[in-house]
Design a protein around this motif. Structure first.
Motif, mmCIF file in Angstrom:
data_model
loop_
_atom_site.group_PDB
_atom_site.id
_atom_site.type_symbol
_atom_site.label_atom_id
_atom_site.label_comp_id
_atom_site.label_asym_id
_atom_site.label_seq_id
_atom_site.Cartn_x
_atom_site.Cartn_y
_atom_site.Cartn_z
ATOM 1 N N MET A 17 -13.550 -19.929 -26.895
ATOM 2 C CA MET A 17 -13.577 -19.612 -28.316
ATOM 3 C C MET A 17 -12.215 -19.026 -28.687
ATOM 4 O O MET A 17 -11.995 -17.830 -28.534
ATOM 5 C CB MET A 17 -14.674 -18.605 -28.623
ATOM 6 C CG MET A 17 -16.070 -19.137 -28.405
ATOM 7 S SD MET A 17 -17.345 -17.900 -28.658
ATOM 8 C CE MET A 17 -17.033 -17.407 -30.327
ATOM 9 N N PRO A 18 -11.290 -19.865 -29.140
ATOM 10 C CA PRO A 18 -9.953 -19.356 -29.454
ATOM 11 C C PRO A 18 -9.981 -18.406 -30.649
ATOM 12 O O PRO A 18 -10.789 -18.554 -31.564
ATOM 13 C CB PRO A 18 -9.163 -20.615 -29.787
ATOM 14 C CG PRO A 18 -10.191 -21.600 -30.226
ATOM 15 C CD PRO A 18 -11.432 -21.275 -29.446
ATOM 16 N N ARG A 19 -9.120 -17.423 -30.605
ATOM 17 C CA ARG A 19 -8.986 -16.502 -31.725
ATOM 18 C C ARG A 19 -8.232 -17.202 -32.842
ATOM 19 O O ARG A 19 -7.350 -18.013 -32.593
ATOM 20 C CB ARG A 19 -8.218 -15.268 -31.287
ATOM 21 C CG ARG A 19 -8.997 -14.421 -30.289
ATOM 22 C CD ARG A 19 -8.269 -13.185 -29.971
ATOM 23 N NE ARG A 19 -8.033 -12.461 -31.214
ATOM 24 C CZ ARG A 19 -7.836 -11.173 -31.300
ATOM 25 N NH1 ARG A 19 -7.831 -10.464 -30.210
ATOM 26 N NH2 ARG A 19 -7.626 -10.588 -32.442
ATOM 27 N N PRO A 20 -8.578 -16.868 -34.091
ATOM 28 C CA PRO A 20 -7.868 -17.490 -35.203
ATOM 29 C C PRO A 20 -6.401 -17.070 -35.213
ATOM 30 O O PRO A 20 -6.060 -15.938 -34.860
ATOM 31 C CB PRO A 20 -8.586 -16.979 -36.444
ATOM 32 C CG PRO A 20 -9.518 -15.925 -36.001
ATOM 33 C CD PRO A 20 -9.621 -15.965 -34.518
ATOM 34 N N SER A 21 -5.555 -17.985 -35.622
ATOM 35 C CA SER A 21 -4.127 -17.686 -35.683
ATOM 36 C C SER A 21 -3.852 -16.736 -36.846
ATOM 37 O O SER A 21 -4.701 -16.521 -37.716
ATOM 38 C CB SER A 21 -3.327 -18.981 -35.882
ATOM 39 O OG SER A 21 -3.562 -19.490 -37.187
ATOM 40 N N LEU A 22 -2.665 -16.202 -36.867
ATOM 41 C CA LEU A 22 -2.268 -15.304 -37.957
ATOM 42 C C LEU A 22 -2.360 -16.024 -39.300
ATOM 43 O O LEU A 22 -2.853 -15.463 -40.280
ATOM 44 C CB LEU A 22 -0.844 -14.783 -37.725
ATOM 45 C CG LEU A 22 -0.291 -13.864 -38.812
ATOM 46 C CD1 LEU A 22 -1.156 -12.623 -38.965
ATOM 47 C CD2 LEU A 22 1.142 -13.483 -38.502
ATOM 48 N N GLU A 24 -4.352 -18.479 -40.114
ATOM 49 C CA GLU A 24 -5.765 -18.617 -40.481
ATOM 50 C C GLU A 24 -6.343 -17.297 -40.973
ATOM 51 O O GLU A 24 -7.115 -17.275 -41.939
ATOM 52 C CB GLU A 24 -6.574 -19.120 -39.285
ATOM 53 C CG GLU A 24 -6.259 -20.544 -38.913
ATOM 54 C CD GLU A 24 -6.858 -20.953 -37.578
ATOM 55 O OE1 GLU A 24 -7.156 -22.147 -37.438
ATOM 56 O OE2 GLU A 24 -7.021 -20.091 -36.684
ATOM 57 N N ARG A 25 -5.966 -16.196 -40.331
ATOM 58 C CA ARG A 25 -6.472 -14.882 -40.758
ATOM 59 C C ARG A 25 -5.936 -14.504 -42.130
ATOM 60 O O ARG A 25 -6.666 -13.961 -42.957
ATOM 61 C CB ARG A 25 -6.130 -13.811 -39.730
ATOM 62 C CG ARG A 25 -6.938 -13.986 -38.441
ATOM 63 C CD ARG A 25 -6.717 -12.881 -37.472
ATOM 64 N NE ARG A 25 -5.312 -12.881 -37.056
ATOM 65 C CZ ARG A 25 -4.755 -11.975 -36.296
ATOM 66 N NH1 ARG A 25 -5.439 -10.953 -35.868
ATOM 67 N NH2 ARG A 25 -3.487 -12.070 -35.961
ATOM 68 N N VAL A 26 -4.669 -14.788 -42.402
ATOM 69 C CA VAL A 26 -4.093 -14.499 -43.721
ATOM 70 C C VAL A 26 -4.764 -15.371 -44.775
ATOM 71 O O VAL A 26 -5.127 -14.897 -45.855
ATOM 72 C CB VAL A 26 -2.560 -14.700 -43.717
ATOM 73 C CG1 VAL A 26 -1.982 -14.649 -45.122
ATOM 74 C CG2 VAL A 26 -1.898 -13.651 -42.834
ATOM 75 N N GLY A 27 -4.976 -16.642 -44.465
ATOM 76 C CA GLY A 27 -5.654 -17.543 -45.393
ATOM 77 C C GLY A 27 -7.074 -17.071 -45.693
ATOM 78 O O GLY A 27 -7.527 -17.104 -46.838
ATOM 79 N N ALA A 31 -8.643 -15.945 -49.325
ATOM 80 C CA ALA A 31 -9.834 -16.626 -49.830
ATOM 81 C C ALA A 31 -10.946 -15.620 -50.130
ATOM 82 O O ALA A 31 -11.618 -15.699 -51.168
ATOM 83 C CB ALA A 31 -10.318 -17.660 -48.812
ATOM 84 N N ARG A 32 -11.137 -14.649 -49.232
ATOM 85 C CA ARG A 32 -12.154 -13.626 -49.463
ATOM 86 C C ARG A 32 -11.787 -12.739 -50.648
ATOM 87 O O ARG A 32 -12.666 -12.372 -51.441
ATOM 88 C CB ARG A 32 -12.341 -12.772 -48.212
ATOM 89 C CG ARG A 32 -13.029 -13.497 -47.088
ATOM 90 C CD ARG A 32 -13.038 -12.658 -45.820
ATOM 91 N NE ARG A 32 -13.533 -13.381 -44.699
ATOM 92 C CZ ARG A 32 -14.759 -13.227 -44.200
ATOM 93 N NH1 ARG A 32 -15.582 -12.354 -44.746
ATOM 94 N NH2 ARG A 32 -15.137 -13.928 -43.168
ATOM 95 N N SER A 33 -10.519 -12.397 -50.770
ATOM 96 C CA SER A 33 -10.083 -11.582 -51.910
ATOM 97 C C SER A 33 -10.342 -12.308 -53.217
ATOM 98 O O SER A 33 -10.826 -11.708 -54.188
ATOM 99 C CB SER A 33 -8.590 -11.257 -51.800
ATOM 100 O OG SER A 33 -8.335 -10.455 -50.685
#
Length: 64
Positions: A17-22, A24-27, A31-33
């Motif tokens: 289960m790879p961790r999301p890249s930076l 992807e986390r910023v995106g 999106a949540r904001s």
């Protein structure tokens, strides 16, 4: 199957289960904001129609 507990997630032995890249986390943050801002602009009646109260918006968007 052996389960290894990590601080953020559970990983079953043999599964990757790879961790999301930076990026992807910023995106995801933007999106949540945006979703939180858009939901906050709805009136209480529309929020009730989708099963939310104004006080639930932050928790539902961010999962906290």
């Amino acid at each position: 199957m052996t389960t290894i507990t990590r601080s953020q997630d559970l990983i079953h032995a043999g599964e990757h289960m790879p961790r999301p890249s930076l990026t992807e986390r910023v995106g995801s943050f933007f999106a949540r904001s945006r979703a939180e801002r858009q939901l906050s602009q709805l009136d209480d009646r529309l929020l009730a129609d989708i099963g939310l109260r104004r006080s639930d918006i932050h928790r539902m968007v961010w999962g906290r």
